[in-house]
Scaffold this motif. Structure first.
Motif, PDB file in Angstrom:
ATOM      1  N   UNK A  17       0.563  -1.012  -0.149  1.00 55.68           N
ATOM      2  CA  UNK A  17      -0.266  -0.018  -0.106  1.00 55.68           C
ATOM      3  C   UNK A  17       1.000   1.511  -0.335  1.00 55.68           C
ATOM      4  N   UNK A  18       0.871   1.667  -0.963  1.00 54.51           N
ATOM      5  CA  UNK A  18       1.812   3.078  -0.882  1.00 54.51           C
ATOM      6  C   UNK A  18       1.259   4.609  -0.120  1.00 54.51           C
ATOM      7  N   UNK A  19       2.700   5.018  -0.067  1.00 55.14           N
ATOM      8  CA  UNK A  19       2.585   6.250   0.407  1.00 55.14           C
ATOM      9  C   UNK A  19       1.669   7.220   0.267  1.00 55.14           C
ATOM     10  N   UNK A  20       1.268   7.022  -1.354  1.00 51.50           N
ATOM     11  CA  UNK A  20       0.264   7.998  -1.205  1.00 51.50           C
ATOM     12  C   UNK A  20      -1.236   8.214  -0.874  1.00 51.50           C
ATOM     13  N   UNK A  21      -0.885   6.281  -0.927  1.00 50.75           N
ATOM     14  CA  UNK A  21      -2.591   5.557  -0.712  1.00 50.75           C
ATOM     15  C   UNK A  21      -3.745   5.824   0.354  1.00 50.75           C
ATOM     16  N   UNK A  22      -4.824   6.012   0.460  1.00 50.99           N
ATOM     17  CA  UNK A  22      -5.546   6.032   1.431  1.00 50.99           C
ATOM     18  C   UNK A  22      -6.835   4.860   1.196  1.00 50.99           C
ATOM     19  N   UNK A  23      -6.490   4.271   2.209  1.00 52.45           N
ATOM     20  CA  UNK A  23      -7.386   2.937   2.026  1.00 52.45           C
ATOM     21  C   UNK A  23      -8.536   2.824   3.819  1.00 52.45           C
ATOM     22  N   UNK A  24      -9.635   2.830   3.025  1.00 51.46           N
ATOM     23  CA  UNK A  24     -10.632   1.825   4.084  1.00 51.46           C
ATOM     24  C   UNK A  24     -11.040   0.568   3.845  1.00 51.46           C
ATOM     25  N   UNK A  25     -11.429   0.171   4.942  1.00 52.26           N
ATOM     26  CA  UNK A  25     -12.143  -1.651   4.755  1.00 52.26           C
ATOM     27  C   UNK A  25     -11.014  -2.351   5.275  1.00 52.26           C
ATOM     28  N   UNK A  26     -11.046  -3.685   5.212  1.00 49.70           N
ATOM     29  CA  UNK A  26     -10.383  -4.416   5.177  1.00 49.70           C
ATOM     30  C   UNK A  26      -9.683  -5.700   4.867  1.00 49.70           C
ATOM     31  N   UNK A  27      -8.168  -5.581   5.538  1.00 53.60           N
ATOM     32  CA  UNK A  27      -7.624  -6.400   4.440  1.00 53.60           C
ATOM     33  C   UNK A  27      -6.926  -7.519   4.920  1.00 53.60           C
ATOM     34  N   UNK A  28      -7.323  -8.535   4.058  1.00 53.88           N
ATOM     35  CA  UNK A  28      -7.523 -10.287   4.147  1.00 53.88           C
ATOM     36  C   UNK A  28      -6.045 -10.831   3.352  1.00 53.88           C
ATOM     37  N   UNK A  29      -5.124 -11.459   3.595  1.00 52.41           N
ATOM     38  CA  UNK A  29      -4.187 -12.536   2.725  1.00 52.41           C
ATOM     39  C   UNK A  29      -3.390 -12.962   3.507  1.00 52.41           C
ATOM     40  N   UNK A  30      -2.775 -14.507   3.161  1.00 53.50           N
ATOM     41  CA  UNK A  30      -2.787 -15.124   3.567  1.00 53.50           C
ATOM     42  C   UNK A  30      -0.164 -14.616   3.327  1.00 53.50           C
ATOM     43  N   UNK A  31      -0.516 -13.341   2.634  1.00 56.56           N
ATOM     44  CA  UNK A  31       0.860 -13.321   2.663  1.00 56.56           C
ATOM     45  C   UNK A  31       1.470 -11.719   3.530  1.00 56.56           C
ATOM     46  N   UNK A  32       2.827 -11.231   3.034  1.00 58.80           N
ATOM     47  CA  UNK A  32       3.144 -10.512   3.835  1.00 58.80           C
ATOM     48  C   UNK A  32       2.289  -8.637   3.405  1.00 58.80           C
ATOM     49  N   UNK A  33       1.970  -7.761   4.163  1.00 59.47           N
ATOM     50  CA  UNK A  33       1.759  -6.236   3.699  1.00 59.47           C
ATOM     51  C   UNK A  33       2.472  -5.776   4.053  1.00 59.47           C
ATOM     52  N   UNK A  34       3.170  -4.628   3.395  1.00 60.61           N
ATOM     53  CA  UNK A  34       3.258  -3.475   3.410  1.00 60.61           C
ATOM     54  C   UNK A  34       2.871  -2.726   3.270  1.00 60.61           C
ATOM     55  N   UNK A  35       2.771  -1.332   4.311  1.00 59.45           N
ATOM     56  CA  UNK A  35       1.790  -0.404   4.412  1.00 59.45           C
ATOM     57  C   UNK A  35       3.021   1.034   4.479  1.00 59.45           C
ATOM     58  N   UNK A  36       2.591   2.065   3.683  1.00 62.27           N
ATOM     59  CA  UNK A  36       3.378   2.584   3.566  1.00 62.27           C
ATOM     60  C   UNK A  36       2.172   4.175   3.727  1.00 62.27           C
ATOM     61  N   UNK A  37       1.030   3.750   3.079  1.00 66.85           N
ATOM     62  CA  UNK A  37       0.165   4.364   3.493  1.00 66.85           C
ATOM     63  C   UNK A  37      -0.875   4.588   4.334  1.00 66.85           C
TER      64      UNK A  37
END
Length: 124
Positions: A17-37
């Motif tokens: 999730x990139x630095x300029x991204x804004x997200x509202x909601x649930x993230x579900x994954x069986x993998x690795x997530x990097x959040x910069x936004x």
């Protein structure tokens, strides 16, 4: 910086999730997530890396997490939680291994979970 166990986990970031991204909601994954936004919602992932400029408002359920930015919510990590210098965590945390670096801010309750096998029963 990372514990040996979790280092290999974070070598395979699948979702960014990139630095300029804004997200509202649930993230579900069986993998690795990097959040910069900025995230407003819960995260359920194998591993979570919170970047220095990231802001997460929501609960996080994972195996391992490294926080460099801001998390406002509860964190449940079955293996490790690392709160790095200048990071800010406001919420309760549960994990097996907790590392809070000098200069980090943590406001909440921490619980260490240990798993031991005793006649087939799990202890917490």
């Amino acid at each position: 910086m990372f514990k040996k166990r979790s280092k290999n986990l974070f070598d395979a970031v699948e979702t960014l999730i990139g630095r300029n991204a804004i997200l509202e909601g649930t993230i579900k994954t069986g993998k690795v997530v990097r959040i910069d936004g900025k995230i407003k919602g819960d995260i359920d992932a194998l591993g979570v890396l919170i970047g220095t400029e990231a802001e997460v408002v929501g609960d996080i359920n994972t195996k391992a997490i490294v926080v460099y930015g801001l998390v406002e919510g509860n964190i449940n990590a079955s293996e490790t939680i690392e709160i790095m210098p200048k990071a800010k965590v406001v919420g309760d945390i549960k994990t097996n291994i907790l590392t809070i670096a000098e200069g980090a801010y943590f406001d909440g309750k921490s619980s260490i979970i240990t798993k031991e096998i005793d006649d087939g029963a799990e202890k917490k």
